[in-house]
Design a protein around this motif. Structure first.
Motif, PDB file in Angstrom:
ATOM      1  N   ILE A  49      -4.725   3.497  -3.793  1.00 27.27           N
ATOM      2  CA  ILE A  49      -6.150   3.623  -4.121  1.00 27.27           C
ATOM      3  C   ILE A  49      -6.354   3.494  -5.623  1.00 27.27           C
ATOM      4  O   ILE A  49      -7.235   2.750  -6.087  1.00 27.27           O
ATOM      5  N   ASP A  50      -5.545   4.198  -6.397  1.00 32.18           N
ATOM      6  CA  ASP A  50      -5.687   4.122  -7.858  1.00 32.18           C
ATOM      7  C   ASP A  50      -5.377   2.720  -8.377  1.00 32.18           C
ATOM      8  O   ASP A  50      -6.050   2.239  -9.296  1.00 32.18           O
ATOM      9  N   SER A  75     -14.948   6.928  -0.471  1.00 27.20           N
ATOM     10  CA  SER A  75     -14.284   6.128   0.557  1.00 27.20           C
ATOM     11  C   SER A  75     -15.307   5.458   1.471  1.00 27.20           C
ATOM     12  O   SER A  75     -15.144   4.297   1.873  1.00 27.20           O
ATOM     13  N   TRP A 117     -15.232  -0.086  -5.374  1.00 29.73           N
ATOM     14  CA  TRP A 117     -15.133   1.312  -5.765  1.00 29.73           C
ATOM     15  C   TRP A 117     -16.256   1.712  -6.721  1.00 29.73           C
ATOM     16  O   TRP A 117     -16.621   0.929  -7.598  1.00 29.73           O
ATOM     17  N   LEU A 144      -7.200   4.744   3.281  1.00 29.66           N
ATOM     18  CA  LEU A 144      -8.410   5.570   3.184  1.00 29.66           C
ATOM     19  C   LEU A 144      -8.470   6.566   4.330  1.00 29.66           C
ATOM     20  O   LEU A 144      -8.802   7.746   4.134  1.00 29.66           O
ATOM     21  N   SER A 191      -6.136   9.345   3.675  1.00 29.27           N
ATOM     22  CA  SER A 191      -6.595  10.253   2.628  1.00 29.27           C
ATOM     23  C   SER A 191      -7.622  11.249   3.162  1.00 29.27           C
ATOM     24  O   SER A 191      -7.614  12.422   2.792  1.00 29.27           O
ATOM     25  N   TRP A 225      -2.798   8.199  -2.630  1.00 24.89           N
ATOM     26  CA  TRP A 225      -3.457   8.104  -3.940  1.00 24.89           C
ATOM     27  C   TRP A 225      -3.007   6.881  -4.731  1.00 24.89           C
ATOM     28  O   TRP A 225      -3.796   6.305  -5.488  1.00 24.89           O
ATOM     29  N   SER A 242      -5.858  -0.006  -6.773  1.00 29.67           N
ATOM     30  CA  SER A 242      -6.996  -0.834  -6.370  1.00 29.67           C
ATOM     31  C   SER A 242      -8.164  -0.649  -7.334  1.00 29.67           C
ATOM     32  O   SER A 242      -8.838  -1.616  -7.710  1.00 29.67           O
ATOM     33  N   LEU A 272      -5.774  -1.677   2.839  1.00 25.42           N
ATOM     34  CA  LEU A 272      -6.155  -0.428   2.179  1.00 25.42           C
ATOM     35  C   LEU A 272      -6.906   0.514   3.114  1.00 25.42           C
ATOM     36  O   LEU A 272      -6.875   1.734   2.923  1.00 25.42           O
ATOM     37  N   TYR A 279     -16.863   2.555  -0.366  1.00 25.37           N
ATOM     38  CA  TYR A 279     -15.898   1.456  -0.498  1.00 25.37           C
ATOM     39  C   TYR A 279     -15.767   0.693   0.822  1.00 25.37           C
ATOM     40  O   TYR A 279     -15.753  -0.542   0.838  1.00 25.37           O
ATOM     41  N   ASN A 322     -14.974  12.627  -2.700  1.00 20.79           N
ATOM     42  CA  ASN A 322     -13.998  11.582  -2.393  1.00 20.79           C
ATOM     43  C   ASN A 322     -14.309  10.925  -1.052  1.00 20.79           C
ATOM     44  O   ASN A 322     -14.102   9.721  -0.876  1.00 20.79           O
ATOM     45  N   ASN A 336       0.820  -1.213   0.000  1.00 18.19           N
ATOM     46  CA  ASN A 336       0.000   0.000   0.000  1.00 18.19           C
ATOM     47  C   ASN A 336       0.855   1.265   0.000  1.00 18.19           C
ATOM     48  O   ASN A 336       0.402   2.324   0.404  1.00 18.19           O
TER      49      ASN A 336
END
Length: 266
Positions: free
Chosen positions: A130-131, A188, A197, A163, A166, A127, A133, A159, A191, A184, A97
């Motif tokens: 997350i991207d 989150s 997502w 989150l 973030s 980021w 994922s 993950l 998710y 955003n 991660n």
């Protein structure tokens, strides 16, 4: 996916792929959309074009050439900007991660230009996993095998702290795009609840039902998001902070329960 995009964006993606093939050659293994592009949530006038590329290996000179070839000055981006991240295969073969990128490029008419070769110690790294994922979940490839073949899916328990980071980052920075922070946060929140997502709009619609006390704020954020980045912000900072604090609390409820030995998983 590209059939649902504006023609100028589809054409731009084709030109980006051509540049990647030319500069990287046989080292190029895969190219994958992420963010709104992967989630079928691309919004003209607001969304960036977010792409991930995976290579076997790429030296500094090649990466510098690639960054120059993808610069907005050389290859104009029709969207608000291009966010392009390149990884070597070994960096994303495990379900980590961290950042792990070899090249991070931001370029475009509304993005502050940035070229990074490896993450710095003080850089926010949330980021990137997350991207990855999102790309791994969606399974869309512009080139190469399915993304999960090269981008190892990050387990939920690994993950979740990302989150949290973030959302905390948005709480402690200037909210120049408050509507984006709200949406955003909605993404989150959904998710964490459903472990899948969604694009910002369906995530926000779900969150407005799951947290009706924040419904007016979420709908205002959706309205502001639709107006584009140059529009005046339509959300109140104090309400945004209250919502993000709520999101943090809800994310905390999804943390793994303590094991018999007293240790937390993930």
């Amino acid at each position: 996916m590209t059939s649902t995009l504006p023609p100028d964006v589809s054409g731009y993606l084709a030109r980006v792929l051509d540049r990647l093939r030319t500069v990287l050659g046989d080292a190029l293994l895969g190219v994958y959309p992420t963010g709104s592009l992967a989630l079928d949530g691309y919004s003209p006038g607001r969304s960036d074009i977010d792409l991930i590329a995976v290579v076997e290996r790429a030296g500094p000179a090649v990466l510098e050439t690639l960054a120059a070839e993808l610069s907005h000055d050389v290859l104009p981006c029709p969207a608000t900007g291009l966010e392009f991240v390149l990884y070597e295969r070994s960096a994303v073969a495990g379900a980590g991660n961290g950042a792990g990128f070899a090249l991070n490029l931001n370029t475009g008419r509304e993005l502050p230009p940035k070229v990074g070769f490896g993450a710095s110690e003080d850089e926010a790294v949330f980021w990137y996993p997350i991207d990855r994922s999102i790309s791994s979940q969606q399974g869309v490839a512009l080139l190469g095998p399915p993304p999960a073949t090269l981008l190892a899916p990050v387990p939920f328990d690994a993950l979740l702290p990302v989150l949290v980071e973030s959302v905390e980052a948005r709480l402690h920075t200037d909210l120049d795009l408050g509507d984006n922070a709200v949406l955003n946060g909605c993404r989150s929140l959904r998710y964490a609840s459903q472990r899948r997502w969604y694009a910002k709009r369906p995530a926000a619609q779900w969150a407005a039902g799951a947290a009706p006390e924040f419904g007016p704020l979420i709908h205002a954020a959706l309205h502001g998001y639709a107006r584009g980045r140059t529009a005046d912000d339509t959300v109140d900072d104090a309400q945004v902070h209250a919502f993000l604090t709520f999101v943090l609390d809800r994310l905390g409820q999804h943390r793994p329960a303590a094991t018999a030995g007293g240790r937390r998983g993930g």
